[in-house]
Each structure stands twice: as C-alpha cells, then as structure tokens.
Design a protein around this motif. Structure first.
Motif, short mmCIF file in Angstrom:
data_model
loop_
_atom_site.label_atom_id
_atom_site.label_comp_id
_atom_site.label_asym_id
_atom_site.label_seq_id
_atom_site.Cartn_x
_atom_site.Cartn_y
_atom_site.Cartn_z
N ILE A 401 0.73 -1.17 0.00
CA ILE A 401 -0.08 -0.02 -0.12
C ILE A 401 0.73 1.11 0.01
N ALA A 402 0.64 2.20 -1.09
CA ALA A 402 1.59 3.33 -1.25
C ALA A 402 0.68 4.63 -0.84
N VAL A 403 1.14 5.52 -0.04
CA VAL A 403 0.26 6.70 0.28
C VAL A 403 1.01 7.98 0.05
N ILE A 404 0.29 8.70 -1.03
CA ILE A 404 1.01 9.87 -1.42
C ILE A 404 0.09 11.30 -1.02
N ILE A 405 0.72 12.17 -0.39
CA ILE A 405 0.01 13.20 0.17
C ILE A 405 0.51 14.47 -0.69
N SER A 406 -0.45 15.14 -1.09
CA SER A 406 -0.26 16.29 -2.03
C SER A 406 0.62 17.43 -1.40
N ASP A 407 0.28 17.69 -0.22
CA ASP A 407 1.00 18.65 0.52
C ASP A 407 2.06 18.20 1.57
N PRO A 408 3.07 18.95 1.90
CA PRO A 408 4.23 18.51 2.77
C PRO A 408 3.52 18.11 4.04
N PHE A 409 3.92 17.02 4.50
CA PHE A 409 3.23 16.41 5.85
C PHE A 409 4.34 15.69 6.75
N GLU A 410 4.06 16.13 8.02
CA GLU A 410 4.90 15.43 9.19
C GLU A 410 3.95 14.89 10.11
N GLY A 411 4.11 13.82 10.62
CA GLY A 411 3.21 13.23 11.68
C GLY A 411 3.45 11.57 11.68
N PHE A 412 2.30 10.97 11.88
CA PHE A 412 2.17 9.39 11.98
C PHE A 412 1.24 8.84 10.90
N TYR A 413 1.31 7.57 10.56
CA TYR A 413 0.26 6.73 10.01
C TYR A 413 0.07 5.58 10.95
N ARG A 414 -1.09 4.92 10.73
CA ARG A 414 -1.41 3.67 11.29
C ARG A 414 -2.17 3.06 10.27
N ILE A 415 -1.91 1.53 9.94
CA ILE A 415 -2.64 0.67 8.92
C ILE A 415 -3.22 -0.45 9.88
N THR A 416 -4.41 -0.77 9.81
CA THR A 416 -5.07 -1.87 10.56
C THR A 416 -5.99 -2.58 9.69
N ARG A 417 -6.05 -4.03 9.84
CA ARG A 417 -6.83 -4.99 9.27
C ARG A 417 -8.08 -4.94 10.07
N GLU A 418 -8.95 -5.29 9.24
CA GLU A 418 -10.39 -5.02 9.89
C GLU A 418 -10.59 -6.36 10.83
N ASP A 419 -10.16 -7.42 10.61
CA ASP A 419 -10.16 -8.57 11.67
C ASP A 419 -9.35 -8.63 12.81
N GLY A 420 -8.61 -7.40 12.85
CA GLY A 420 -7.62 -7.37 13.85
C GLY A 420 -6.28 -7.78 14.00
N GLY A 421 -6.37 -8.84 12.72
CA GLY A 421 -5.07 -9.58 12.63
C GLY A 421 -3.60 -8.81 12.15
N PHE A 422 -3.88 -7.54 11.90
CA PHE A 422 -2.73 -6.96 11.59
C PHE A 422 -2.78 -5.40 11.94
N ASP A 423 -1.62 -4.83 12.60
CA ASP A 423 -1.75 -3.42 12.93
C ASP A 423 -0.30 -2.95 12.91
N THR A 424 -0.18 -1.92 12.18
CA THR A 424 1.39 -1.26 12.11
C THR A 424 1.66 -0.58 13.43
N GLY A 425 0.73 -0.14 14.15
CA GLY A 425 0.74 0.83 15.27
C GLY A 425 1.22 2.23 14.62
N LEU A 426 1.66 2.90 15.59
CA LEU A 426 1.90 4.62 15.08
C LEU A 426 3.43 4.37 14.47
N MET A 427 3.37 4.77 13.17
CA MET A 427 4.77 5.16 12.38
C MET A 427 4.79 6.28 11.84
N LYS A 428 6.35 6.78 11.88
CA LYS A 428 6.50 8.09 11.28
C LYS A 428 6.06 8.20 9.94
#
Length: 828
Positions: A401-428
């Motif tokens: 999964i690739a994420v592209i943000i149109s404007d400059p961004f600083e912060g965190f992302y998190r990706i989770t799977r609906e069944d709860g079997g996968f969670d990245t946690g907070l990532m820069k």
C-alpha cells in the motif's frame, strides 16, 4: 463504506440468492425443500399470493392466475391479467415479487444493496427493466452483472486453478429463457470477457414448446383422434385447451428431465372436458430430434462469435457449461463432438451464476452510506489530498500500500486490518510512504489507513482499502453493443456514428461536436432531433434499438438556429447502463440535459410482418441488381437469408392468433439477427464500392496537388491524416464522408485552373440560344468571351460564364447544389 456482498441470479425458470463472507460464498437455501433455488413462478389464488414451488404446483390447475417465464418479457409492454383480482400485472412487478421472496431467505438480514445478474445479450431497455424490479423489491442500490462474467467468477474462484499461461474459455450459457455464449480471457491475475453473442428468446422454455408441438401433440392427435391440437391450445381463446397447454408444458419439462437419465418415458394425459384420455410413450431420440433446431441456433451463434473474433475452436482451452438446459446429454455430446474441446462439468450449471454474483458483490463497494458507519469528526479532519495506491486483487500473501499526500506532511500513520490480525501501530510519516500488509488467503482483506499530526491527533482516515487474495475479479463490465448517434447523410438518408464501442469497459463518457444541418427558426415547429441508438454502428438505423430520443423544437429557441452552427453533445453511460445526454448550442446559449433509462418496448405483430416483408423486398432488389454469372456465391448467401425471412414471414402471419406463447418475441429476435446478417453482407459490398470511389478520387490528386495553394495542400494532409482508421472502419458512411471531403477540395483546386474555366465557358457558349431568357444579352456575352480568351483573361471569362448561367431558363444542377442539403434530423 462496505462492499455489497449480496448477489442474485434472477432467472427465467429458477432464481437464487447468495452472500459473500470471509472469502466464501454461502447460498441461501429455499425453506421449501431446502433447495438452492426457487422457481420464478407467481400465483394469485383466493386473495393469496404464492411464489416458487407452491405457485408452480398450481400452474396446471389454475393456469389463468399463475405466471412463469416473465423474465423473457422484461423490457416489453406485455402485461398479464390476474383473474383472481381482475387486475393487470407487468413482468417488472412479477420479478420484484420473486426478488422479495429471495430476500426472505436471508432471515435476520436486511440487505439494501445487491448485484443482480442479466444475460449478456440484454439490451439497455431490458437492463433498465431489471433494475426497476430491484428497486420495486426494496433495494436502494442495484448493480447489474452479465451472466457469463458471473459464471467465470464462480468457476475460477471455486477451483484451485494455476494458470501458468494465458487461456481462452468459452462460456456456453443455455438457460431456461435465454442463450448466451462468450469468449473469456484469463491469466494468473486477470479475467475479462473478449466478446459475446446471444438470443434473449432461446432457452429451455422453447425446447419444452417444441417438444410439445413436434412430439407430444402428434402422438395425442393420433391416439385420441384430435386435429390441430397445437393451434387450438396456443390460440388461448378456449379455457379447456389453454389448461391443457400448460399441463402439457409441465409434463414436457418433467419428461425432459427423465429423458436426460433414461432412454424412454411415458406421459399420461387426462382431460374429460376435451374427451382426451391417452398414455403415450416417448423415446429420447424423439425428444432430441425435436430440440435439434434450437441447438443448431445456439451452435451457429457460437461459430459466428469465434469467426468475428478471428478464433477457432482450437484456440479455446475449455467450454464451461452454464444453465439448466446444459444438463441435457444431447447438448453436451453435440457440443463436445462438434467443437473437439473438453466440456467442463465440474461446477453446477444451475448455481454457477448465483455464486459468481456473490463473488462479484464481495468485491464491489457500495455507494450507500450506512448510518452506523463511524465517521471522523470533520471539524478535526483537515482537508487533505491523499492518494492511496494498491492492487485490489493479489495472488501473493502480502501486498504493497503506497500513500501519497499532495502537501508536505509530518506526523504518523497507522494501518490496521479489519479482523484485528494486523496493526502497524503508529509509524512516522512523510509526504510519501509505503507499507507491505499481510493478506488472509482466499478472502477480501479490508484495511484502514489513518494519519495523525505531530500531536497524534487524527487528521485523516480511510477504511475503503480492500485487497482480495487468491480470487479472480472483474474490473468493469464490457458494453454489449455499440452506442451510436443518428446523423443526417448528404444523400438524404441518415446513418449512425459510433459514440461508444462494443466491449469497451463501463462506465464511459465522451464529448462530440456536430453541426446543424438545417435552419430552424425560433417559434417554428421545426425540430432538432437527437436519437441515440444501440446496435451495430455500421448497420442500418432501423435494425437497431432507440435508447435515448430528444426533440428540441424551434418554439424553445431564443434565436434562429442556422445551418452550420456548432452543437456540443456530452454522453455518459454508467456501469448499469443509465445513459446521460447533454446538448449545448453555444450560439443560442441553450443547454438541455436528459437521463434515459427506458424499461419498456412494444412488439406489434403487424409491424413485425411489415418489417420482414420490407427486408424480403430489399433482398429481391439486391438480387435483381447482381449479375448471376459474376457473383453466384454472394447471391446464394442472399437467397439463403431471404428463404429464412420468408419462413419467418409465414410464421409471423400464423402468429396473429397466438395469445399464449412467446412466439412474437422469438420472431422479433430472429428478424433482427437475419436483417443484421443481410446488412453485414450488403455493407461489405457497399464498403468496397466506397473504397474504390475514395481511392479513385485520391488518385486525381497526383495531377492537381502541385497546382494547389499551400492552404489547400494543408487541407489535403488534414483529410488524409486519419484515413487508415476510417478506411478500415467497415463503415460506408464514414468512408463516403471522407470521399466527399476530398471531392470538395479537388473541385476547389480544379475550378481554379485555366483549362477548367475555358471548358466551362464553352459548355455555356455552345448551348442553343433558345435555352436563354435574353438572346441579345447572350450574344453580347459570347462576344465579350472571345475577347477575354484572346487576352487570356480567365477572371473575366469566369464572370462571363457565371452571367450565362443566370440567363438560362432551366439551370443545370451544379455540384454545390448536391452538397447543400437540409437534413431531417437537423444534425450532421
């Protein structure tokens, strides 16, 4: 948003309902008999409505208030009279009742969205009728899916296939009421329909009717001493004969099933009112002989499909059977022996479409917003341009999964799977980032991508990331027919210009620019007509179906519409085939928008007879025009089509009193197919003639192009720039238009040459004096002409012969007179 997940096969004889869940499809069982399907039959008896098996049981005893096979009338103006209520009911309303019955199978669930399958050969009117039935049944969202696609999805996803090299499959779908055949391409990642053909009035119901007419009725007549039994039954004007007709149809269907397992069967017929009590024996061979013509129709469509796509049976890997009619051993054996291809019977032909519809629904996102869906507080969510890039279908165990943000961004992302079997946690996170996510096998995996600012406040969330593992899917459906615009043609007729091409993937949109072909004065009753038709772009307008029609009267114009003014037309067609047309006339500042979803058409037997007769007469004219010794093969083909039309004509005459069967719709379908075949033959010949004319015109330019001005040479290059595409279009009207453009340019060059001016002068000067209004004036012009010739003053000479032309009592038509025309539609 959630996926639709629910899929329905709304069949002619049987229907079914299924749900996609966690990578699997579950078919809802019919509580009556716990079967996978329910008969598409509705009965009205003593104020009670019954649907399915119970209704089918009343077909013989209460035929006047029991209705079946109404799917074949979808899109028609047909209605049924209910004796019990003394009301009429339409095929759309009956279909909606079957759909409501199916919804009841899903006890405890209240689906608002569904995928409903349709034959690939359903036209736009039949398609819209199906959608309307879905909405009447209570669905808020109806997405349609072509049955061959559904069958392939069922087959490819139910088998553990490993496609190492691309393959082509043939889907042979012989259902209860319709026949479809499709060529499908499949590789390790993709499945798509290449092309299809079909007949909406060729199915198991027709086999049953043939069985009754050709086998059962003659045996009853012989045993009981009855005459013209079939004609008496289908007339429908005698209650006893009408009851017998439905009884024999019922018994024929049961006998058909028995003869699929045994070599013989027997039928008992007991009608006290008609004094018919017989017990007849039937052999499988007799049944097979009666249905052979219908199989031939299906096989001819199959062969034509392959031929039109430059394919042979040797190019096909396997044949997939769909539809209950394919259970008949004769059909399976003939198909295998004639094609030489493996006939795959590993999936249930009666439930394949149901399963495929659910698989498609499981990958199709609903456009409805559920109230219960969690929505991020918009006051806290920034307006962000976020692009998510991912493959919706994957054979791998993980996907990027690739994420592209149109404007400059600083912060965190998190990706989770609906069944709860996968969670990245907070990532820069920066302006761009990627993440590999693990996939559950044979399932649709739903992920949520969330973005947080540096203070870990949620600023963006999207839970619509769905990646299906190990399952085939279809990205869009092919358009079944060309969508065309009718235009005025310079020879006084009209032709069709293609807007959308058959097999292009829906949805589609396009903008075209046209010119007005006539003057329409404001406050007049003259009309500008926009006619959008569905069919074959290279064929006659009359052999196709109108799906959008706009009349714009001069009464609505703020100013006069003059010939040659620009008209902008925008076309959009949705995945479920809603057609939107907008017309903008800039010079009048007039805009009109229309959405077309017609769901009804009329088949009038007398009109049908007239159209068949006209086609026979056209073929006669074509045959008379041809020299027999020069093109005997072409003439033989014409005569073959004519012979079929003559048979059709006789059947249509006999159909005047048929008030029971679907015969008029079958004849309408066969008429369309035969006229299309004739049209194809004639079009090929006429295209060759237009090509010869174009090439001849172009050849003249070798003499005159060097005499052309720089602007005229530029125009020549512009005309010939896309000539390859036009000349290969197989559309005589497009080639003719291109030729007319060349001829006009050639005239402009030729009539500027001195030899042309001299020749034209002598043409008028040598005419008899009596042809001119003023002889003295004519003689004076002749004297001036001779002086101009001596001086080689061609400008004077042109002015002199122009005056001679205006002196003529009867003026000869000039080329410009033929090119200046007023169209009937007002659009060119």
């Amino acid at each position: 948003m959630k996926n639709i997940n629910f899929g329905i096969d709304l069949g002619t004889t049987n229907s079914g309902f299924a749900k996609y869940e966690n990578g699997k499809v579950v078919i809802y069982k019919n509580p009556v008999g716990f079967r996978d399907t329910v008969p598409s039959v509705v009965s009205f008896r003593k104020g009670r409505i019954q649907i399915g098996e119970k209704a089918r049981e009343h077909l013989v005893s209460n035929s006047e208030s029991v209705f079946a096979s109404f799917k074949r009338k979808m899109g028609s103006d047909e209605s049924y009279f209910i004796k019990d209520t003394e009301n009429n009911i339409t095929p759309i309303e009956l279909s909606s009742m079957v759909l409501k019955e199916l919804i009841n199978f899903a006890q405890g669930e209240n689906p608002k969205s569904t995928v409903i399958t349709i034959p690939a050969s359903f036209d736009t009117i039949q398609t819209n009728a199906t959608k309307k039935a879905g909405y009447l049944a209570g669905f808020e969202e109806v997405v349609l899916l072509q049955e061959p696609i559904a069958a392939c999805l069922a087959y490819s996803n139910a088998q553990n296939l490993e496609i190492l090299n691309p393959e082509k499959w043939l889907v042979y779908d012989f259902g209860g009421g319709t026949f479809d055949v499709a060529v499908v391409y499949i590789d390790e990642r993709e499945l798509k329909v290449i092309d299809h053909k079909g007949n909406n009035f060729l199915g198991g119901v027709d086999l049953d009717n043939l069985f009754v007419e050709k086998v059962i009725c003659p045996k009853i007549e012989e045993s009981a001493g009855v005459e013209n039994l079939w004609q008496k039954m289908i007339a429908g004007d005698n209650a006893d004969y009408k009851k017998l007709y439905f009884e024999l149809l019922f018994k024929a269907e049961e006998a058909k099933k028995e003869l699929s397992l045994k070599d013989h069967t027997s039928i008992e017929v007991d009608s006290d009112n008609l004094d018919i009590v017989v017990d007849i024996d039937i052999l499988r061979a007799e049944f097979e002989a009666s249905i052979a013509p219908k199989f031939e129709e299906s096989f001819q469509l199959t062969e034509n499909l392959l031929k039109e796509n430059n394919l042979h049976f040797t190019d096909i890997e396997k044949i997939i059977l769909v539809g209950g009619t394919t259970y008949i051993p004769y059909i399976r054996q003939e198909l295998a022996s004639r094609s030489g291809i493996s006939v795959d019977t590993s999936i249930d032909p009666t439930t394949a479409v149901i399963v495929g519809a659910a698989f498609y629904a499981g990958s199709k996102q609903s456009e409805l917003v559920e109230k219960s869906e969690a929505v991020v507080d918009h006051s806290a969510q920034k307006e962000m341009g976020v692009q998510l890039v991912f493959e919706p279908n994957s054979k791998d165990t993980e996907e990027l999964i690739a994420v592209i943000i149109s404007d400059p961004f600083e912060g965190f992302y998190r990706i989770t799977r609906e069944d709860g079997g996968f969670d990245t946690g907070l990532m820069k996170a920066g302006q761009k980032f990627t993440e590999f996510v693990p996939l559950l096998t044979k399932a649709t995996n739903q992920f949520t991508v969330s973005l947080y600012d540096t203070q870990q406040n949620l600023v963006y969330s999207n839970n619509a990331v769905r990646i299906t593992n190990g399952l085939y899917n279809v990205q869009g459906q092919p358009l079944p027919n060309d969508i065309c615009l009718e235009l005025d043609e310079e020879r006084g007729k009209t032709y069709m210009e293609r807007i959308f091409k058959k097999n292009e993937i829906l949805p589609l949109k396009k903008t075209v620019y046209k010119l007005s072909s006539k003057n329409i004065l404001k406050n007049s009753d003259e009309k500008l007509i926009i006619n959008v038709v569905e069919g074959n772009s290279g064929s006659m307008v009359g052999s196709n179906q109108t799906i959008g029609y706009i009349e714009i009267s001069g009464e609505n114009f703020p100013h006069d519409l003059l010939k040659g003014m620009d008209i902008e037309l925008n076309f959009k067609i949705s995945e479920s085939r809603d057609l939107s047309v907008s017309v903008y006339i800039g010079s009048l500042d007039l805009e009109i928008n229309e959405v077309f979803n017609p769901h009804q058409r009329t088949v009038i037997v007398e009109k049908l007879i007239s159209e068949i007769k006209d086609a026979i007469d056209d073929i006669n004219s074509e045959i008379d025009f041809e020299a027999p010794e020069e093109n005997y093969e072409y003439l033989a083909k014409l005569k073959r089509v004519q012979e079929h039309l003559i048979v059709l004509y006789d059947e249509a005459i006999a159909c005047r009193n048929d008030n029971s069967t679907d015969k008029k719709y079958q004849l309408e379908e066969m008429k369309r197919i035969l006229i299309q075949e004739y049209d194809d033959m004639v079009r090929h010949k006429h295209v060759l003639q237009e090509l010869i004319e174009y090439n001849d015109t172009k050849a003249y330019f070798t003499e005159y192009l060097e005499k052309a001005s720089p602007k005229q040479r530029e125009e020549f290059d512009k005309i010939t720039k896309n000539e390859k595409e036009v000349l290969q279009s197989n559309n005589k009207y497009l080639i003719r238009k291109k030729n007319q453009e060349l001829e006009s340019l050639l005239d402009a060059i030729y009539y500027n040459q001195s030899e042309s001016i001299v020749n034209t002068y002598y043409f008028y000067m040598t005419k008899d004096e009596g042809e001119y209004k003023d002889v003295a004036k004519f003689r004076q012009l002749c004297s001036l002409g001779e002086k101009a010739l001596e001086k080689t003053s061609y400008v004077e000479l042109r002015a002199i012969y122009t005056q001679m032309y205006h002196l003529l009592k009867v003026k000869p038509a000039r080329r410009d007179d033929f090119n200046t025309f007023d169209g009937n539609l007002g659009l060119k």
